[in-house]
Design a protein around this motif. Structure first.
Motif, PDB file in Angstrom:
ATOM      1  N   VAL A 104       0.824  -1.203   0.000  1.00 20.84           N
ATOM      2  CA  VAL A 104       0.000   0.000   0.000  1.00 20.84           C
ATOM      3  C   VAL A 104       0.860   1.256   0.000  1.00 20.84           C
ATOM      4  O   VAL A 104       0.525   2.244  -0.656  1.00 20.84           O
ATOM      5  CB  VAL A 104      -0.928  -0.026   1.238  1.00 20.84           C
ATOM      6  CG1 VAL A 104      -1.647   1.298   1.396  1.00 20.84           C
ATOM      7  CG2 VAL A 104      -1.924  -1.172   1.122  1.00 20.84           C
ATOM      8  N   ASN A 105       1.997   1.230   0.677  1.00 24.53           N
ATOM      9  CA  ASN A 105       2.846   2.419   0.761  1.00 24.53           C
ATOM     10  C   ASN A 105       3.395   2.869  -0.589  1.00 24.53           C
ATOM     11  O   ASN A 105       3.627   4.056  -0.805  1.00 24.53           O
ATOM     12  CB  ASN A 105       4.023   2.176   1.719  1.00 24.53           C
ATOM     13  CG  ASN A 105       3.603   2.383   3.165  1.00 24.53           C
ATOM     14  OD1 ASN A 105       2.446   2.729   3.432  1.00 24.53           O
ATOM     15  ND2 ASN A 105       4.522   2.176   4.080  1.00 24.53           N
ATOM     16  N   ILE A 106       3.641   1.930  -1.499  1.00 21.53           N
ATOM     17  CA  ILE A 106       4.201   2.336  -2.802  1.00 21.53           C
ATOM     18  C   ILE A 106       3.109   2.416  -3.869  1.00 21.53           C
ATOM     19  O   ILE A 106       3.388   2.757  -5.012  1.00 21.53           O
ATOM     20  CB  ILE A 106       5.329   1.379  -3.268  1.00 21.53           C
ATOM     21  CG1 ILE A 106       4.813  -0.058  -3.390  1.00 21.53           C
ATOM     22  CG2 ILE A 106       6.519   1.460  -2.342  1.00 21.53           C
ATOM     23  CD1 ILE A 106       5.770  -0.965  -4.157  1.00 21.53           C
ATOM     24  N   LEU A 107       1.869   2.148  -3.490  1.00 24.13           N
ATOM     25  CA  LEU A 107       0.785   2.206  -4.479  1.00 24.13           C
ATOM     26  C   LEU A 107       0.626   3.599  -5.095  1.00 24.13           C
ATOM     27  O   LEU A 107       0.444   3.703  -6.309  1.00 24.13           O
ATOM     28  CB  LEU A 107      -0.529   1.732  -3.833  1.00 24.13           C
ATOM     29  CG  LEU A 107      -1.696   1.461  -4.778  1.00 24.13           C
ATOM     30  CD1 LEU A 107      -1.297   0.473  -5.870  1.00 24.13           C
ATOM     31  CD2 LEU A 107      -2.891   0.922  -4.010  1.00 24.13           C
ATOM     32  N   PRO A 108       0.717   4.690  -4.308  1.00 21.87           N
ATOM     33  CA  PRO A 108       0.559   6.015  -4.922  1.00 21.87           C
ATOM     34  C   PRO A 108       1.589   6.300  -6.012  1.00 21.87           C
ATOM     35  O   PRO A 108       1.316   7.061  -6.938  1.00 21.87           O
ATOM     36  CB  PRO A 108       0.745   6.977  -3.733  1.00 21.87           C
ATOM     37  CG  PRO A 108       0.453   6.176  -2.531  1.00 21.87           C
ATOM     38  CD  PRO A 108       0.876   4.775  -2.863  1.00 21.87           C
ATOM     39  N   ARG A 166      10.639  -8.177  -7.399  1.00 22.33           N
ATOM     40  CA  ARG A 166      11.113  -7.290  -6.340  1.00 22.33           C
ATOM     41  C   ARG A 166       9.932  -6.620  -5.649  1.00 22.33           C
ATOM     42  O   ARG A 166       8.909  -6.349  -6.292  1.00 22.33           O
ATOM     43  CB  ARG A 166      12.058  -6.241  -6.902  1.00 22.33           C
ATOM     44  CG  ARG A 166      13.518  -6.607  -6.621  1.00 22.33           C
ATOM     45  CD  ARG A 166      14.400  -5.955  -7.600  1.00 22.33           C
ATOM     46  NE  ARG A 166      13.918  -6.275  -8.946  1.00 22.33           N
ATOM     47  CZ  ARG A 166      14.487  -5.853 -10.059  1.00 22.33           C
ATOM     48  NH1 ARG A 166      15.530  -5.079 -10.009  1.00 22.33           N
ATOM     49  NH2 ARG A 166      14.010  -6.192 -11.234  1.00 22.33           N
ATOM     50  N   LEU A 167      10.080  -6.354  -4.358  1.00 24.42           N
ATOM     51  CA  LEU A 167       8.983  -5.756  -3.600  1.00 24.42           C
ATOM     52  C   LEU A 167       8.517  -4.439  -4.212  1.00 24.42           C
ATOM     53  O   LEU A 167       7.341  -4.120  -4.197  1.00 24.42           O
ATOM     54  CB  LEU A 167       9.422  -5.524  -2.146  1.00 24.42           C
ATOM     55  CG  LEU A 167       9.173  -6.664  -1.171  1.00 24.42           C
ATOM     56  CD1 LEU A 167       9.728  -6.307   0.199  1.00 24.42           C
ATOM     57  CD2 LEU A 167       7.692  -6.993  -1.047  1.00 24.42           C
ATOM     58  N   GLU A 168       9.487  -3.659  -4.798  1.00 22.17           N
ATOM     59  CA  GLU A 168       9.105  -2.354  -5.368  1.00 22.17           C
ATOM     60  C   GLU A 168       8.204  -2.532  -6.579  1.00 22.17           C
ATOM     61  O   GLU A 168       7.523  -1.595  -6.985  1.00 22.17           O
ATOM     62  CB  GLU A 168      10.350  -1.558  -5.795  1.00 22.17           C
ATOM     63  CG  GLU A 168      11.454  -1.422  -4.761  1.00 22.17           C
ATOM     64  CD  GLU A 168      12.392  -2.612  -4.783  1.00 22.17           C
ATOM     65  OE1 GLU A 168      13.175  -2.744  -5.736  1.00 22.17           O
ATOM     66  OE2 GLU A 168      12.341  -3.421  -3.824  1.00 22.17           O
ATOM     67  N   SER A 215       5.497   8.095  -2.568  1.00 22.12           N
ATOM     68  CA  SER A 215       5.163   6.930  -1.746  1.00 22.12           C
ATOM     69  C   SER A 215       4.850   7.381  -0.319  1.00 22.12           C
ATOM     70  O   SER A 215       5.211   8.483   0.099  1.00 22.12           O
ATOM     71  CB  SER A 215       6.324   5.942  -1.736  1.00 22.12           C
ATOM     72  OG  SER A 215       7.447   6.557  -1.159  1.00 22.12           O
ATOM     73  N   ILE A 216       4.160   6.526   0.399  1.00 14.86           N
ATOM     74  CA  ILE A 216       3.796   6.832   1.776  1.00 14.86           C
ATOM     75  C   ILE A 216       4.904   6.329   2.686  1.00 14.86           C
ATOM     76  O   ILE A 216       5.470   5.259   2.455  1.00 14.86           O
ATOM     77  CB  ILE A 216       2.462   6.141   2.145  1.00 14.86           C
ATOM     78  CG1 ILE A 216       1.356   6.565   1.174  1.00 14.86           C
ATOM     79  CG2 ILE A 216       2.071   6.439   3.581  1.00 14.86           C
ATOM     80  CD1 ILE A 216       0.120   5.704   1.255  1.00 14.86           C
ATOM     81  N   ASP A 217       5.226   7.122   3.672  1.00 17.43           N
ATOM     82  CA  ASP A 217       6.257   6.705   4.610  1.00 17.43           C
ATOM     83  C   ASP A 217       5.592   6.410   5.942  1.00 17.43           C
ATOM     84  O   ASP A 217       5.514   7.251   6.822  1.00 17.43           O
ATOM     85  CB  ASP A 217       7.305   7.805   4.762  1.00 17.43           C
ATOM     86  CG  ASP A 217       8.450   7.361   5.657  1.00 17.43           C
ATOM     87  OD1 ASP A 217       8.682   6.134   5.740  1.00 17.43           O
ATOM     88  OD2 ASP A 217       9.090   8.227   6.267  1.00 17.43           O
TER      89      ASP A 217
END
Lengths: 331, 273
Positions: free
Chosen positions: A141-145, B40-42, A152-154
């Motif tokens: 979810v954090n890298i979805l944006p 990869r997770l990213e 990304s959300i931190d």
């Protein structure tokens, strides 16, 4: 009574004996495996059995006293209260919202319903594994944006050790102190943020169930009632508030009991998703009991935890069982 | 009349929620279909550039024996649960006797207890019966603790079969077994489907009994193996995700094919608010 009547009566008596004999195996199994075992656990909980070797020496309520003085167990109680409130609240809110939207003659209702409900068919272990990665700090979810070009959300989700609580030196803390509630200004009466991640996963799994219950409840309200209100000029919101919500009270109660007793027992989701969490932020009695008993061999303390869990569930469920059986008898 | 824009709003909310509910499935699928180079997770949300089943294959290789264990446990336990539940439901609705309501109440409570409160005695008893650590131990456990819910579902189901039918047969001299085989059982198919689905799903998904009764990895069901996989630092996240989907597949298929019976079981479990 004539002789054939006598024969029938005699035969039915013997048939009734057969009927009782047929239910005896189940009754005995439950009597032993539920009630007998509960009694056995209760005996263990007041014993000295603290190693691999059973020791039934009676120690009174010492184990319970130990528990309430145990830092981890105190945190567990806090976590259970926080988890229960957030989880039950979220499920009721989302479940009711979805049901009342679906009740408004929506196309593809069946498909929507199936989508909201499918997580119920999955085990808590699967849910835990999946959400652990969806809420991992540098993934999910954090890298979805980023995918839509935003940053990304931190946010640490279940790794965040923050506990929100009233600090003693704030105005609110001092106000609490002045009315003799100063002890509340303590992290043990706070909200651990990490547990919201578990709440999200659990709500994903269970809210569809609440939706189905509410939908069935809404469908049971006679259309004439709502039509009459519409004719009288009531808005949809007014109908919801003054007709649907009051008539759905029994459904709300059932859902609260079912979700509430589940959250008191929760174990699988926590063990697969977060385990104890930072500073025990996601620890729960179920996990504590499992680790204490089967990894630490502190059987008497594990049993004491389980008896407390049983008491908490009983307080919730027994009145509900009486209530629903009486209701059923009336119908 | 509702305004069109309010319809749009309703559908928007419903679709947004549907996307959130499906999000985990999307991630599971794209992860499983990627090659090891791409996982990869990213890149969690990216579609695979080519269909490869690397993660699925690896997850299946390490879970296959556990999946087999789950089936070996679930099938006999489900069958036994159905039979017991059906008989109990029949007796408690059509052959009620003084005290049968009390028995029902006492059975029902067994459905709600936290199983932690019977776990220590259960382990000790199964050890004494020499079934501790075996799939049979798990089967026995699931059948016994399934009695309350299966009895409840069948009881509610049989309550809808007219009692007059049974009473007439009693007066005509039919025995308790004959009434069951000639009248009740032939009408029971939907009840059996609901109970079978319920038991299949909850036994397959169980973790607490599985992890406490089976310590030997060779006989552990899929949920325990998946949890071990997730707890280990050696297994990559993509393999864990693929394993999660594989472990969820049997119950998901049952849900997709027989969804409406699944819902009925749920509602019965909710005791009809």
């Amino acid at each position: 009574m004539n002789s054939s009547g006598h024969r029938l009566a005699r035969r039915l008596t013997s048939e009734r004996a057969v009927a009782i004999a047929l239910i005896v195996p189940s009754a005995v199994a439950v009597a032993v495996f539920v009630y007998g075992f509960i009694a056995w656990s209760a005996v263990v909980s007041v014993s000295e059995w603290d190693t691999v070797r059973p020791d039934y020496t009676y120690v009174g309520l010492d184990n319970f006293r130990d528990l309430f003085n145990n830092f981890r167990f105190q945190i567990d109680i806090r976590n259970t209260v926080v988890f229960t409130v957030l989880f039950v609240g979220a499920c009721l809110g989302i479940g009711f919202a979805l049901a009342s939207l679906l009740d408004r003659h929506v196309r593809g209702e069946g498909l929507f319903r199936s989508i909201y409900l499918f997580p119920m068919a999955v085990s808590f272990i699967v849910t835990g594994v999946v959400w652990r990665w969806l809420l991992a700090p540098r993934a999910g979810v954090n890298i979805l944006p980023e995918k839509v070009g935003a940053g990304s959300i931190d946010y640490g989700w279940y790794t965040d050790p923050t506990v929100l609580y009233v600090h003693a030196d704030t105005r609110l803390g001092e106000a609490l102190h002045s009315v003799g509630l100063g002890f509340l200004a303590n992290p043990n009466y706070g909200v651990p943020l990490a547990i919201t991640s578990v709440v999200i996963a659990a709500t994903w799994q269970m809210s569809g169930f609440v939706m189905v219950m509410y939908l069935a409840g809404l469908r049971a309200i006679p259309d004439e009632l709502r039509d009459a209100a519409r004719v009288d000029g009531a808005s949809e919101a007014q109908i919801l508030r003054h007709i649907s919500v009051p008539l759905l009270r029994p459904v709300t109660l059932s859902a609260m009991i079912i979700l509430g007793h589940q959250s008191l027992k929760i174990f699988d989701l926590v063990i697969s998703m977060t385990r104890r969490g930072p500073g025990f932020a996601t620890d729960v009695p179920g996990l504590f009991m499992y680790e204490t008993t089967f990894q630490g061999n502190h059987f008497s303390h594990g049993a004491a935890v389980s008896i407390l869990m049983l008491l908490a569930v009983s307080v919730l469920v027994i009145p509900y069982l009486f209530w629903s059986l009486r209701r059923e008898a009336r119908l | 009349m509702t305004l069109p824009w309010s319809r749009v709003a309703i559908y928007t909310v419903l679709v947004l929620f549907a996307l959130v509910y499906l999000m985990p499935i999307y991630v599971l699928l794209v992860t499983g279909l990627k090659s090891f180079q791409e996982v990869r997770l990213e890149q969690m949300w990216d579609l695979p550039s080519a269909l490869r089943f690397d993660s699925f294959r690896e997850a299946y290789n390490s879970l296959d024996s556990n999946l087999a264990n789950s089936f070996k446990m679930v099938v006999p336990a489900t069958i036994a649960s159905c039979m017991l539940g059906s008989i109990n439901g029949y007796i408690l609705t059509k052959w009620r006797f003084p005290g049968s309501d009390l028995i029902f109440f006492l059975l029902l409570f067994g459905m709600f207890i936290p199983y932690q409160s019977i776990l220590i005695p259960l382990v000790k008893t199964l050890q004494q019966l020499h079934v501790y650590g075996s799939l049979w131990g798990l089967v026995i456990t699931h059948v016994i603790y399934g009695i309350p819910i299966t009895t409840l579902i069948f009881r509610n189901y049989y309550a809808n079969i007219p009692t007059e039918l049974v009473e007439a047969a009693k007066i005509d001299g039919a025995s308790i077994f004959k009434i069951y085989t000639k009248i009740i059982f032939p009408l029971s198919l939907p009840g059996f489907v609901v109970v079978a689905i319920w038991q299949f799903t909850s036994i397959w998904n169980d973790f607490l009994f599985a992890v406490t009764v089976t310590s030997n990895p060779g006989i552990q069901p899929a949920t325990v193996a998946l949890n071990n996989m997730a707890g280990s630092f050696i297994v990559e996240w993509n393999v864990q995700m693929a394993g999660a989907l594989i472990a969820a597949l049997p119950t998901l298929i049952v849900y997709i094919v027989l969804g409406r019976f699944f819902v009925r079981g749920l509602m019965a479990g909710a005791l009809r608010g």
